[in-house]
Design a protein around this motif. Structure first.
Motif, mmCIF file in Angstrom:
data_model
loop_
_atom_site.group_PDB
_atom_site.id
_atom_site.type_symbol
_atom_site.label_atom_id
_atom_site.label_comp_id
_atom_site.label_asym_id
_atom_site.label_seq_id
_atom_site.Cartn_x
_atom_site.Cartn_y
_atom_site.Cartn_z
ATOM 1 N N VAL A 49 -19.317 -5.279 108.716
ATOM 2 C CA VAL A 49 -20.340 -5.349 107.666
ATOM 3 C C VAL A 49 -19.700 -5.803 106.361
ATOM 4 O O VAL A 49 -18.740 -5.175 105.891
ATOM 5 N N GLU A 50 -20.226 -6.868 105.791
ATOM 6 C CA GLU A 50 -19.651 -7.381 104.546
ATOM 7 C C GLU A 50 -20.288 -6.723 103.329
ATOM 8 O O GLU A 50 -21.453 -6.329 103.364
ATOM 9 N N VAL A 51 -19.468 -6.642 102.278
ATOM 10 C CA VAL A 51 -19.996 -6.069 101.040
ATOM 11 C C VAL A 51 -20.002 -7.151 99.956
ATOM 12 O O VAL A 51 -19.283 -8.142 100.054
ATOM 13 N N ASN A 52 -20.837 -6.925 98.980
ATOM 14 C CA ASN A 52 -20.900 -7.823 97.838
ATOM 15 C C ASN A 52 -20.662 -6.967 96.603
ATOM 16 O O ASN A 52 -21.512 -6.192 96.214
ATOM 17 N N ARG A 53 -19.467 -7.096 96.050
ATOM 18 C CA ARG A 53 -19.023 -6.223 94.957
ATOM 19 C C ARG A 53 -19.215 -4.753 95.335
ATOM 20 O O ARG A 53 -18.606 -4.296 96.274
ATOM 21 N N ASN A 54 -20.120 -4.050 94.706
ATOM 22 C CA ASN A 54 -20.204 -2.602 94.954
ATOM 23 C C ASN A 54 -21.282 -2.203 95.960
ATOM 24 O O ASN A 54 -21.568 -1.017 96.101
ATOM 25 N N TYR A 55 -21.886 -3.170 96.606
ATOM 26 C CA TYR A 55 -23.023 -2.845 97.471
ATOM 27 C C TYR A 55 -22.887 -3.523 98.835
ATOM 28 O O TYR A 55 -22.101 -4.450 99.002
ATOM 29 N N ILE A 56 -23.694 -3.069 99.796
ATOM 30 C CA ILE A 56 -23.695 -3.716 101.106
ATOM 31 C C ILE A 56 -24.523 -4.996 101.006
ATOM 32 O O ILE A 56 -25.636 -4.988 100.466
ATOM 33 N N GLN A 57 -23.953 -6.059 101.527
ATOM 34 C CA GLN A 57 -24.658 -7.345 101.460
ATOM 35 C C GLN A 57 -25.733 -7.388 102.549
ATOM 36 O O GLN A 57 -25.430 -7.182 103.724
ATOM 37 N N VAL A 58 -26.966 -7.625 102.122
ATOM 38 C CA VAL A 58 -28.064 -7.747 103.094
ATOM 39 C C VAL A 58 -28.820 -9.038 102.822
ATOM 40 O O VAL A 58 -28.796 -9.559 101.708
ATOM 41 N N ASP A 59 -29.508 -9.529 103.870
ATOM 42 C CA ASP A 59 -30.360 -10.703 103.657
ATOM 43 C C ASP A 59 -31.775 -10.224 103.305
ATOM 44 O O ASP A 59 -32.000 -9.025 103.096
ATOM 45 N N ASP A 60 -32.709 -11.169 103.306
ATOM 46 C CA ASP A 60 -34.082 -10.799 102.915
ATOM 47 C C ASP A 60 -34.694 -9.758 103.849
ATOM 48 O O ASP A 60 -35.662 -9.084 103.493
ATOM 49 N N TYR A 61 -34.158 -9.666 105.086
ATOM 50 C CA TYR A 61 -34.724 -8.730 106.070
ATOM 51 C C TYR A 61 -33.966 -7.395 106.067
ATOM 52 O O TYR A 61 -34.145 -6.575 106.933
ATOM 53 N N LEU A 62 -33.065 -7.264 105.106
ATOM 54 C CA LEU A 62 -32.231 -6.070 104.952
ATOM 55 C C LEU A 62 -31.235 -5.922 106.098
ATOM 56 O O LEU A 62 -30.764 -4.826 106.408
ATOM 57 N N GLN A 63 -30.926 -7.046 106.747
ATOM 58 C CA GLN A 63 -29.944 -7.069 107.821
ATOM 59 C C GLN A 63 -28.577 -7.376 107.210
ATOM 60 O O GLN A 63 -28.466 -8.219 106.318
ATOM 61 N N THR A 64 -27.555 -6.686 107.694
ATOM 62 C CA THR A 64 -26.206 -6.931 107.169
ATOM 63 C C THR A 64 -25.562 -8.065 107.965
ATOM 64 O O THR A 64 -26.189 -8.651 108.855
ATOM 65 N N SER A 65 -24.305 -8.324 107.681
ATOM 66 C CA SER A 65 -23.591 -9.378 108.411
ATOM 67 C C SER A 65 -23.372 -8.987 109.876
ATOM 68 O O SER A 65 -23.053 -9.838 110.708
ATOM 69 N N ALA A 66 -23.524 -7.724 110.226
ATOM 70 C CA ALA A 66 -23.515 -7.308 111.642
ATOM 71 C C ALA A 66 -24.984 -7.203 112.059
ATOM 72 O O ALA A 66 -25.736 -6.415 111.468
ATOM 73 N N SER A 67 -25.404 -7.967 113.059
ATOM 74 C CA SER A 67 -26.846 -8.130 113.292
ATOM 75 C C SER A 67 -27.540 -6.831 113.720
ATOM 76 O O SER A 67 -28.749 -6.712 113.567
ATOM 77 N N HIS A 68 -26.796 -5.841 114.223
ATOM 78 C CA HIS A 68 -27.447 -4.589 114.654
ATOM 79 C C HIS A 68 -27.426 -3.534 113.541
ATOM 80 O O HIS A 68 -27.853 -2.402 113.762
ATOM 81 N N ILE A 69 -26.921 -3.902 112.382
ATOM 82 C CA ILE A 69 -26.825 -2.920 111.282
ATOM 83 C C ILE A 69 -27.654 -3.388 110.082
ATOM 84 O O ILE A 69 -27.498 -4.519 109.612
ATOM 85 N N PHE A 70 -28.529 -2.506 109.628
ATOM 86 C CA PHE A 70 -29.384 -2.789 108.487
ATOM 87 C C PHE A 70 -29.013 -1.811 107.363
ATOM 88 O O PHE A 70 -28.308 -0.833 107.585
ATOM 89 N N ALA A 71 -29.504 -2.083 106.179
ATOM 90 C CA ALA A 71 -29.248 -1.161 105.059
ATOM 91 C C ALA A 71 -30.510 -1.033 104.218
ATOM 92 O O ALA A 71 -31.341 -1.956 104.176
ATOM 93 N N ALA A 72 -30.651 0.107 103.564
ATOM 94 C CA ALA A 72 -31.834 0.338 102.712
ATOM 95 C C ALA A 72 -31.482 1.299 101.589
ATOM 96 O O ALA A 72 -30.595 2.134 101.730
ATOM 97 N N GLY A 73 -32.216 1.156 100.492
ATOM 98 C CA GLY A 73 -32.047 2.071 99.357
ATOM 99 C C GLY A 73 -31.033 1.564 98.358
ATOM 100 O O GLY A 73 -30.692 0.373 98.322
ATOM 101 N N ASP A 74 -30.527 2.476 97.542
ATOM 102 C CA ASP A 74 -29.629 2.103 96.444
ATOM 103 C C ASP A 74 -28.414 1.312 96.927
ATOM 104 O O ASP A 74 -27.868 0.497 96.179
ATOM 105 N N ILE A 75 -27.993 1.549 98.161
ATOM 106 C CA ILE A 75 -26.779 0.902 98.661
ATOM 107 C C ILE A 75 -26.943 -0.624 98.758
ATOM 108 O O ILE A 75 -25.962 -1.358 98.811
ATOM 109 N N THR A 76 -28.167 -1.132 98.750
ATOM 110 C CA THR A 76 -28.357 -2.585 98.766
ATOM 111 C C THR A 76 -28.211 -3.165 97.358
ATOM 112 O O THR A 76 -28.177 -4.391 97.200
#
Ligand SMILES: Cc1cc2nc3c(=O)[nH]c(=O)nc-3n(C[C@H](O)[C@H](O)[C@H](O)COP(=O)(O)OP(=O)(O)OC[C@H]3O[C@@H](n4cnc5c(N)ncnc54)[C@H](O)[C@@H]3O)c2cc1C
Length: 483
Positions: free
Chosen positions: A284-311
């Motif tokens: 899972v890649e990060v972007n500075r202090n947060y988890i990097q997600v695309d518009d669908y809240l999917q991370t760079s690992a396709s089975h891992i999503f993120a939500a909330g302040d961490i995005t």
């Protein structure tokens, strides 16, 4: 075959919502929380802060008692220890009300709470601090954030909002560094309790992400209340502790200045809780202090999503819950929903309160040909009745479509007022429809009707004879008028 269809890490608003929605969709679900379920919102953020804001408000209300023929034998004094006890009591009551643990358990979610940090060991496995491992086919990361600390000498003497709940007395003098929502709310609270408050900010104004009129009005009101508001400073240099006080050295327009105060509170940002997760093991890649997600809240690992302040997108409870629903549905149903934050009513429980939704005036003017109305709260009968004339409602509309682009309010119940406008905006109401709403009287929400009707006159959507315009009757034929 994995132990769980989906594993949620983090038990705040995003994590709990994600777990419940995943279960509602029939998945086998585990939720992992290192401390107590409820997250920042219940334990350390919105709930205890709102309790302090309520206590501050009660304190201020006593100043109006005499105006309404009410007399207290003595001016109320603050027992700060009891105020803080009340915050913890309400946090407890909130836990009792929500019964998160038993609720999650009853609906069949496997709860791992108070287990310390979860850490990825491979893309489908996390390790708990007690040595247990949990496997998931999919993950939703909802680990939130923590207050940022700044690395200047003596930084260890500074507090964050999290330290406020355990202060042993009310500081007589407080410096607050950072003037976002948290800094401004704490400033208002301490000022109401009688502390001498200084606000320090690097940006040229406070509440930088809000409409300028909100920021300017709140800064003016803070100054009227006796706070010192220092914006555009160059930076904090160091803190030295001497003679029982903290000496805050900061640079302002090239000059080193010192402020001696009992307490220094940093409210300078909210980086994501990334460190313990070992995201590299999961790809899972990060972007500075947060988890990097695309518009669908999917991370760079396709089975891992993120939500909330961490995005790192919208750091609000309502947005955390919304993202959680989107992330889970995208993870389990492949729905490809885009997480948009088109309309996010929000605000701060300062004195006076402020709220906003949609574009600020500057943002709106960059994209649209706009019309703007600003109606003072002093126009409202309710503001006179309640003796609360400070504030305004700014409404911004697109001249072409007449759609509302933004609303910004300072004054009593500002957050509730913008929430009402937000519902209209979401429903695609044009300003003439907003103007025709029969909003209850006497309310603060009625200010929206006044602003909308001012705009329909300005935009010549309703006829007004030139003679009337010549009389400068800009507020028009209104029952509720200032003059
Ligand atoms: C002082 C203050 C006042 C606020 N007031 C408001 C308000 O009035 N309105 C509003 O909308 N928002 C407010 N907020 C913001 C709001 O609290 C957050 O936006 C919200 O809590 C975000 O929810 P979340 O679930 O993403 O994160 P959190 O609520 O922070 O939850 C994350 C959880 O993950 C857990 N965790 C972290 N790392 C791990 C790990 N490795 N393993 C297991 N668990 C882990 C944490 O312990 C935490 O419980 C306020 C914030 C603060 C600080």
């Amino acid at each position: 075959m994995f132990m769980f269809d989906v594993v949620i890490i983090g038990g705040g608003p995003a994590g709990v919502t994600a777990a419940l929605r995943a279960r509602e969709l029939g998945a086998s679900v585990a939720i992992v929380e290192r401390y107590t379920l409820g997250g920042t919102c219940t334990n350390d953020g919105c709930v205890p802060t709102r309790v302090l804001a309520k206590a501050a408000r009660l304190m201020r209300d006593t100043q109006q008692f005499a105006d309404y023929g009410l007399f207290l034998a003595e001016r109320p004094t603050v027992d700060f220890g009891r105020v803080l006890q009340r915050t913890q009591q309400v946090v407890y009551e909130m836990h009792e009300k929500k019964q998160l643990l038993s609720h999650l358990d009853e609906v069949g979610i496997e709860v791992y709470s108070q287990v310390g940090n979860a850490t990825f060991v491979d893309p489908h496995t996390i390790l708990l601090e007690d040595g247990r491992t949990i496997e998931g086919q999919k993950f939703v990361l909802c680990v939130g954030g923590s207050p940022r600390r700044l690395p200047f000498p003596g930084g260890e003497y500074a507090l964050t909002h999290s330290d406020v709940w355990t202060l042993d007395h009310l500081p007589k003098t407080v410096a607050i560094v950072g003037t976002g929502a948290t800094g401004c709310q704490l400033a208002s609270i301490f000022e109401a309790f009688g502390s001498q408050v200084t606000l320090l900010e690097l940006a040229p104004r406070i509440l930088l992400s809000e409409d300028e009129l909100i920021a300017d009005t709140i800064a003016q009101e803070f100054t009227k209340h006796g706070m010192a508001v220092m914006t555009g400073i160059d930076g904090i240099e160091r803190i030295e502790r001497r003679d029982g006080l903290n000496h805050l050295n900061y640079k302002d327009r090239g000059e080193i200045k010192t402020l001696a105060v009992e307490a220094i509170i940093l409210a300078v940002g909210w980086p994501g809780n990334l460190d313990a997760l070992n995201l590299a093991a999961a790809g899972v890649e990060v972007n500075r202090n947060y988890i990097q997600v695309d518009d669908y809240l999917q991370t760079s690992a396709s089975h891992i999503f993120a939500a909330g302040d961490i995005t790192g997108r919208m750091m609000l409870v309502q947005s955390a819950s919304y993202q959680a629903r989107v992330a889970v549905e995208n993870a389990l149903l492949d729905t490809s929903q885009v997480a948009q934050h088109r309309l996010v009513p929000h605000g701060g429980f300062t004195d006076p309160e402020y709220g906003g939704v949609g574009y600020t005036e500057v943002q709106a003017r960059e994209k649209y040909d706009c019309a703007v109305a600003v109606v003072p709260y002093a126009d409202l009968d309710r503001a006179v009745i309640d003796g609360q004339p400070v504030g305004f409602c700014k409404l911004i509309v697109d001249r072409q479509t007449h759609l509302v682009l933004g609303a910004h309010v300072v004054g009593e119940q500002a957050v509730e007022v913008v929430s009402m406008v937000s519902a209209g905006m979401a429903g695609g109401l044009r300003v003439e429809q907003l103007a025709d709403l029969e909003i209850a009287y006497p309310t603060f929400a009625a200010v929206v009707g006044l602003a909308a009707r001012q705009l329909v006159r300005d935009l010549r959507i309703v006829p007004v004879v030139p003679e009337w315009r010549a009389l400068h009757q800009v507020r028009g034929a209104e029952w509720e008028r200032l003059d």
